[in-house]
Design an enzyme around this catalytic site. Structure first.
Site, PDB file in Angstrom:
ATOM      1  N   ARG A 123     -29.125  34.777  52.562  1.00 40.46           N
ATOM      2  CA  ARG A 123     -29.086  33.315  52.735  1.00 40.46           C
ATOM      3  C   ARG A 123     -28.062  32.701  51.785  1.00 40.46           C
ATOM      4  NH1 ARG A 123     -34.706  30.311  52.459  1.00 40.46           N
ATOM      5  NH2 ARG A 123     -34.388  30.626  50.245  1.00 40.46           N
ATOM      6  N   LYS A 162     -28.865  26.262  51.619  1.00 41.93           N
ATOM      7  CA  LYS A 162     -29.508  25.837  50.370  1.00 41.93           C
ATOM      8  C   LYS A 162     -28.449  25.264  49.424  1.00 41.93           C
ATOM      9  CE  LYS A 162     -33.493  27.444  47.743  1.00 41.93           C
ATOM     10  NZ  LYS A 162     -34.316  26.256  47.939  1.00 41.93           N
ATOM     11  N   GLU A 221     -39.260  19.095  57.985  1.00 38.35           N
ATOM     12  CA  GLU A 221     -39.874  19.883  56.909  1.00 38.35           C
ATOM     13  C   GLU A 221     -40.217  18.997  55.728  1.00 38.35           C
ATOM     14  OE1 GLU A 221     -37.478  22.834  54.910  1.00 38.35           O
ATOM     15  OE2 GLU A 221     -35.645  21.700  55.227  1.00 38.35           O
TER      16      GLU A 221
HETATM   17  N1  PLP Z   1     -37.285  24.251  52.721  1.00 32.88           N
HETATM   18  C1  PLP Z   1     -36.615  23.808  51.646  1.00 32.88           C
HETATM   19  C2  PLP Z   1     -35.887  22.520  51.757  1.00 32.88           C
HETATM   20  C3  PLP Z   1     -36.620  24.562  50.456  1.00 32.88           C
HETATM   21  O1  PLP Z   1     -35.969  24.127  49.373  1.00 32.88           O
HETATM   22  C4  PLP Z   1     -37.326  25.771  50.404  1.00 32.88           C
HETATM   23  C5  PLP Z   1     -37.307  26.597  49.204  1.00 32.88           C
HETATM   24  O2  PLP Z   1     -36.550  27.514  49.069  1.00 32.88           O
HETATM   25  C6  PLP Z   1     -38.015  26.182  51.552  1.00 32.88           C
HETATM   26  C7  PLP Z   1     -37.974  25.406  52.692  1.00 32.88           C
HETATM   27  C8  PLP Z   1     -38.757  27.481  51.554  1.00 32.88           C
HETATM   28  O3  PLP Z   1     -37.898  28.564  51.643  1.00 32.88           O
HETATM   29  P1  PLP Z   1     -38.320  29.985  51.084  1.00 32.88           P
HETATM   30  O4  PLP Z   1     -39.585  30.351  51.751  1.00 32.88           O
HETATM   31  O5  PLP Z   1     -37.210  30.882  51.477  1.00 32.88           O
HETATM   32  O6  PLP Z   1     -38.460  29.831  49.613  1.00 32.88           O
HETATM   33  C1  COI Z   2     -38.119  27.506  46.263  1.00 34.14           C
HETATM   34  O1  COI Z   2     -39.191  27.453  46.849  1.00 34.14           O
HETATM   35  O2  COI Z   2     -37.698  28.550  45.742  1.00 34.14           O
HETATM   36  C2  COI Z   2     -37.270  26.340  46.146  1.00 34.14           C
HETATM   37  O3  COI Z   2     -36.108  26.512  45.927  1.00 34.14           O
HETATM   38  C3  COI Z   2     -37.894  25.023  46.299  1.00 34.14           C
HETATM   39  C4  COI Z   2     -37.560  24.042  45.230  1.00 34.14           C
HETATM   40  C5  COI Z   2     -37.999  24.452  43.865  1.00 34.14           C
HETATM   41  C6  COI Z   2     -36.156  23.549  45.303  1.00 34.14           C
END
Ligand code: PLP
Ligand code: COI
Length: 340
Positions: free
Chosen positions: A81, A183, A219
Site C-alpha cells: 500500500r 494513505k 468511512e
Molecule cells: N481508513 C483510514 C482513513 C485509515 O487511516 C485507516 C488506517 O490505516 C484505515 C481505514 C484502516 O486501514 P488498516 O486496516 O489497513 O489499518
Molecule cells: C492506523 O490504523 O494505522 C492508522 O493509520 C489510523 C490513524 C492512526 C491515522
C-alpha cells in the site's frame, strides 16, 4: 523511558523509543538502511513534503504473544500500500522487501518497548515516506527519505470501548477522484476540522459520506466502516476510502465464519437496517459503534454492542490470529524469531 510506562494506561500517543530506521533516495537510487537515535529529521526548507504534500505513511503493529513470541500481521500488505501511495504521489517507491526488512529491524531494535501480553497495548509501527528534495515549482522532488519508528500504544478511541459517531454532512475528507484511496498525510490534515467540530459536540468522530453524491456511506476518519444484518457483513466499496488491511482480513474471516460478505455501495438509508456497526483498522482494531447521529435529520441510529454480537466474534477471531492463538490458515502472520 520504558520504566515510566504504565502499559495498561497507554492511550494512542507518542512515546519515545530508542531507535528508528532511515533510508535515503538520492541520485536515482535508495541507499542502505541506517539506524538512528535522533527523533528529528534535518531537512531543506524547500522540501516537497513541506510545501506540496509529498508524504505518505503506513501503520501496523507488533504483538507480544502468550507464547512469548512477537508477531507482525500482514506487513507485506502495508509495504504494497505504501508503494501504491508513493506511485500516486509521484514519489520514489520504497521496495516491498526493504520495507519488510526495515520493519523487522526497527521492532528488533526496540524490542523492550513491545508491551507485554494482555496489557491491552501493542507496539505501533509507523513507516513514512517524504519528498526531501528542494522544490519551488509544483513537480515531484528528486530526493526522498523513508523513515520507520515505533511507539507503544493502547486503544485508539478513548472511553469504554464503544463509540458514538456523527454523520458528516458538511465536510469531505477526500475528493471523488482524489487521494482518498491512498494513505497520503494530506487526507488527515483535510479531516481535522471535521474531527475537532465533532469532538467539540461530544462525538468520538465522524462517518463520512461519499464526496460525489453524498448518498452512500464512505468511512470513518481513521478506519473503515462495516454493518451487520441478517447474517451479512456489509462494507462500503468506494473509490474515496482507504483499502483497509484489517477490513480485507475481516471480509475473509467473516466469510470463513459463515457470514455472507457484501462489499458494495452502502446507501445512507440502509443505516437503519443494520443490527450492528463498527469501525475497523489497525489502530481501531474493531471498535463497535453504539450509535450514529444524523444532524440533518436530527435522528439517531442505534446498534447492538457487547459480547453476544458478530462484531465481538469477529474481533476475537482477528485478535486470536494476530496473537498466534488461532490457526493462521491464510498465512497472515510473521513470527520475529530473533526476539525472545
Ligand atoms: N481508513 C483510514 C482513513 C485509515 O487511516 C485507516 C488506517 O490505516 C484505515 C481505514 C484502516 O486501514 P488498516 O486496516 O489497513 O489499518
Ligand atoms: C492506523 O490504523 O494505522 C492508522 O493509520 C489510523 C490513524 C492512526 C491515522
Amino acid at each position: 523511558m520504558k520504566e515510566n510506562l504504565d502499559w495498561a494506561k497507554l492511550g494512542f500517543s507518542y512515546h519515545k523509543t530508542p531507535y528508528n530506521i532511515r533510508c535515503y533516495y538520492r541520485n536515482g537510487k535508495w541507499g542502505e538502511l541506517e539506524i538512528h537515535s535522533d527523533e528529528t529529521i534535518p531537512m531543506h526548507m524547500a522540501a516537497s513534503c513541506l510545501h506540496y504534500g509529498q508524504e505518505a505513511f503506513e501503520g501496523l503493529k507488533a504483538y507480544r504473544c502468550k507464547d512469548g513470541k512477537v508477531r507482525l500481521f500482514r506487513v507485506d500488505e502495508n509495504a504494497k500500500r505504501m508503494a501504491s501511495s508513493s506511485e500516486y504521489l509521484q514519489m520514489a517507491v520504497f521496495p516491498v522487501e526493504r520495507f519488510i526488512e526495515a520493519v523487522h529491524k526497527v521492532v528488533e531494535l526496540n524490542a523492550e518497548y513491545i508491551p507485554p501480553y494482555e496489557s491491552g497495548a501493542s507496539l505501533y509501527i509507523r513507516p513514512l515516506l517524504i519528498g526531501t528534495g528542494a522544490q519551488v515549482g509544483v513537480k515531484p522532488a528528486d530526493e526522498y527519505l523513508f523513515v520507520v519508528f515505533v511507539t507503544p500504544v493502547g486503544p485508539y478511541f478513548k472511553g469504554d470501548g464503544e463509540i458514538t459517531m456523527c454523520l458528516e454532512r458538511k465536510y469531505d475528507r477526500a475528493a471523488p477522484h482524489g487521494t482518498g484511496h491512498i494513505k497520503a498525510g494530506g487526507n488527515y490534515g483535510a479531516s481535522l476540522t471535521a474531527y475537532v467540530e465533532s469532538h467539540d459536540k461530544g462525538f468520538d468522530g465522524v462517518l463520512y459520506l461519499d464526496p460525489k453524491e453524498k448518498k452512500y456511506i464512505d468511512e470513518v476518519g481513521a478506519a473503515n466502516f462495516f454493518g451487520i444484518k441478517d447474517g451479512k457483513y456489509v462494507t462500503p466499496d468506494s473509490p474515496s476510502i482507504l483499502p483497509s488491511i484489517t477490513n480485507k482480513s475481516l471480509c475473509t474471516i467473516a466469510g470463513d465464519m459463515g457470514l455472507t460478505v457484501e462489499r458494495r455501495h452502502v446507501p445512507l438509508e440502509e443505516l437503519s437496517t443494520f443490527e450492528e456497526a463498527g469501525a475497523c483498522g489497525t489502530a481501531a482494531v474493531i471498535t463497535p459503534i453504539n450509535n450514529i447521529y444524523d444532524p440533518e435529520e436530527d435522528k439517531t441510529y442505534r446498534f447492538k454492542t457487547g459480547d453476544d454480537t458478530w462484531s465481538h466474534k469477529l474481533y476475537r477471531r482477528l485478535v486470536d490470529i494476530q496473537y498466534g492463538q488461532a490457526e493462521d490458515k491464510f498465512g497472515w502472520v510473521t513470527v520475529l524469531d530473533s526476539i525472545r
